[in-house]
Design a protein around this motif. Sequence first.
Motif, PDB file in Angstrom:
ATOM      1  N   ALA A 142      19.397 -22.722 -26.013  1.00 51.95           N
ATOM      2  CA  ALA A 142      18.981 -23.076 -27.374  1.00 51.95           C
ATOM      3  C   ALA A 142      18.589 -21.832 -28.167  1.00 51.95           C
ATOM      4  CB  ALA A 142      17.826 -24.065 -27.344  1.00 51.95           C
ATOM      5  N   GLY A 143      17.937 -20.876 -27.531  1.00 53.12           N
ATOM      6  CA  GLY A 143      17.544 -19.668 -28.247  1.00 53.12           C
ATOM      7  C   GLY A 143      18.732 -18.877 -28.738  1.00 53.12           C
ATOM      8  N   TYR A 144      19.754 -18.735 -27.902  1.00 52.62           N
ATOM      9  CA  TYR A 144      20.938 -17.984 -28.307  1.00 52.62           C
ATOM     10  C   TYR A 144      21.683 -18.700 -29.413  1.00 52.62           C
ATOM     11  CZ  TYR A 144      25.623 -16.113 -28.317  1.00 52.62           C
ATOM     12  OH  TYR A 144      26.817 -15.588 -28.716  1.00 52.62           O
ATOM     13  N   ARG A 145      21.874 -20.004 -29.255  1.00 53.92           N
ATOM     14  CA  ARG A 145      22.613 -20.747 -30.279  1.00 53.92           C
ATOM     15  C   ARG A 145      21.865 -20.761 -31.604  1.00 53.92           C
ATOM     16  NH1 ARG A 145      24.969 -25.996 -27.094  1.00 53.92           N
ATOM     17  NH2 ARG A 145      26.472 -24.864 -25.840  1.00 53.92           N
ATOM     18  N   ALA A 146      20.558 -20.899 -31.547  1.00 54.36           N
ATOM     19  CA  ALA A 146      19.768 -20.937 -32.783  1.00 54.36           C
ATOM     20  C   ALA A 146      19.846 -19.601 -33.501  1.00 54.36           C
ATOM     21  CB  ALA A 146      18.323 -21.299 -32.477  1.00 54.36           C
ATOM     22  N   SER A 147      19.701 -18.495 -32.770  1.00 54.66           N
ATOM     23  CA  SER A 147      19.747 -17.186 -33.425  1.00 54.66           C
ATOM     24  C   SER A 147      21.156 -16.888 -33.922  1.00 54.66           C
ATOM     25  CB  SER A 147      19.271 -16.091 -32.478  1.00 54.66           C
ATOM     26  OG  SER A 147      20.166 -15.943 -31.398  1.00 54.66           O
ATOM     27  N   ASN A 148      22.157 -17.387 -33.221  1.00 52.28           N
ATOM     28  CA  ASN A 148      23.529 -17.192 -33.674  1.00 52.28           C
ATOM     29  C   ASN A 148      23.754 -17.923 -34.988  1.00 52.28           C
ATOM     30  OD1 ASN A 148      26.129 -16.275 -33.554  1.00 52.28           O
ATOM     31  ND2 ASN A 148      26.851 -17.856 -32.185  1.00 52.28           N
ATOM     32  N   ARG A 149      23.256 -19.147 -35.081  1.00 49.40           N
ATOM     33  CA  ARG A 149      23.399 -19.904 -36.333  1.00 49.40           C
ATOM     34  C   ARG A 149      22.645 -19.239 -37.468  1.00 49.40           C
ATOM     35  NH1 ARG A 149      22.957 -24.661 -32.820  1.00 49.40           N
ATOM     36  NH2 ARG A 149      20.722 -24.548 -33.168  1.00 49.40           N
ATOM     37  N   VAL A 150      21.504 -18.650 -37.177  1.00 46.08           N
ATOM     38  CA  VAL A 150      20.739 -17.968 -38.221  1.00 46.08           C
ATOM     39  C   VAL A 150      21.532 -16.794 -38.762  1.00 46.08           C
ATOM     40  CG1 VAL A 150      18.700 -16.548 -38.630  1.00 46.08           C
ATOM     41  CG2 VAL A 150      18.478 -18.707 -37.419  1.00 46.08           C
ATOM     42  N   TRP A 151      22.127 -15.990 -37.886  1.00 42.00           N
ATOM     43  CA  TRP A 151      22.894 -14.836 -38.359  1.00 42.00           C
ATOM     44  C   TRP A 151      24.123 -15.258 -39.148  1.00 42.00           C
ATOM     45  CZ3 TRP A 151      20.850 -10.498 -39.157  1.00 42.00           C
ATOM     46  CH2 TRP A 151      19.831 -10.029 -38.347  1.00 42.00           C
ATOM     47  N   ILE A 152      24.769 -16.335 -38.736  1.00 41.52           N
ATOM     48  CA  ILE A 152      25.918 -16.835 -39.512  1.00 41.52           C
ATOM     49  C   ILE A 152      25.461 -17.248 -40.905  1.00 41.52           C
ATOM     50  CG2 ILE A 152      27.575 -18.734 -39.673  1.00 41.52           C
ATOM     51  CD1 ILE A 152      27.798 -18.581 -36.605  1.00 41.52           C
ATOM     52  N   ARG A 153      24.319 -17.959 -40.992  1.00 41.58           N
ATOM     53  CA  ARG A 153      23.784 -18.379 -42.291  1.00 41.58           C
ATOM     54  C   ARG A 153      23.400 -17.183 -43.144  1.00 41.58           C
ATOM     55  NH1 ARG A 153      20.995 -22.605 -40.139  1.00 41.58           N
ATOM     56  NH2 ARG A 153      19.147 -21.336 -39.946  1.00 41.58           N
ATOM     57  N   VAL A 154      22.822 -16.149 -42.530  1.00 38.85           N
ATOM     58  CA  VAL A 154      22.441 -14.944 -43.277  1.00 38.85           C
ATOM     59  C   VAL A 154      23.679 -14.293 -43.886  1.00 38.85           C
ATOM     60  CG1 VAL A 154      21.597 -12.587 -42.983  1.00 38.85           C
ATOM     61  CG2 VAL A 154      20.287 -14.486 -42.059  1.00 38.85           C
ATOM     62  N   TRP A 155      24.737 -14.180 -43.104  1.00 40.04           N
ATOM     63  CA  TRP A 155      25.959 -13.558 -43.637  1.00 40.04           C
ATOM     64  C   TRP A 155      26.578 -14.401 -44.750  1.00 40.04           C
ATOM     65  CZ3 TRP A 155      26.926  -8.763 -43.610  1.00 40.04           C
ATOM     66  CH2 TRP A 155      26.513  -7.960 -42.568  1.00 40.04           C
ATOM     67  N   ILE A 156      26.530 -15.719 -44.600  1.00 37.77           N
ATOM     68  CA  ILE A 156      27.054 -16.583 -45.666  1.00 37.77           C
ATOM     69  C   ILE A 156      26.245 -16.383 -46.948  1.00 37.77           C
ATOM     70  CG2 ILE A 156      27.250 -18.993 -46.391  1.00 37.77           C
ATOM     71  CD1 ILE A 156      28.040 -19.640 -43.491  1.00 37.77           C
ATOM     72  N   TYR A 157      24.909 -16.311 -46.830  1.00 39.32           N
ATOM     73  CA  TYR A 157      24.070 -16.089 -48.016  1.00 39.32           C
ATOM     74  C   TYR A 157      24.327 -14.723 -48.629  1.00 39.32           C
ATOM     75  CZ  TYR A 157      21.347 -20.190 -46.632  1.00 39.32           C
ATOM     76  OH  TYR A 157      20.940 -21.451 -46.309  1.00 39.32           O
ATOM     77  N   ILE A 158      24.507 -13.706 -47.824  1.00 42.07           N
ATOM     78  CA  ILE A 158      24.766 -12.356 -48.352  1.00 42.07           C
ATOM     79  C   ILE A 158      26.098 -12.322 -49.090  1.00 42.07           C
ATOM     80  CG2 ILE A 158      25.333  -9.993 -47.664  1.00 42.07           C
ATOM     81  CD1 ILE A 158      23.162 -10.227 -45.522  1.00 42.07           C
TER      82      ILE A 158
END
Length: 61
Positions: free
Chosen positions: A24-40
Motif C-alpha cells: 500500500a505504501g508503494y502504490r500510494a506514493s506512486n499515485r501521488v507522484w503521478i498526480r503531481v506530474w499531472i498537476y505540473i
Amino acid sequence: MADTAKPAAHDHAPVPKYAETIDAGYRASNRVWIRVWIYIVSGHVFVAFLFLLFYVGSHKG
C-alpha cells in the motif's frame, strides 16, 4: 496540600494492533507522484494558454 501523585501507567487506552501492509505504501506514493506530474503539466499548459492570450492580445492592433 496539593496532590502530586503520578497517574498509573495503564490509565490510557490500549493502542490497536493493525496488520502490516505489503504494497500500500508503494502504490500510494506512486499515485501521488503521478498526480503531481499531472498537476505540473496541466499547470504549465494553462500558463502557456494565458501567455498565448496575452501575446495575441498585445499584437492585435
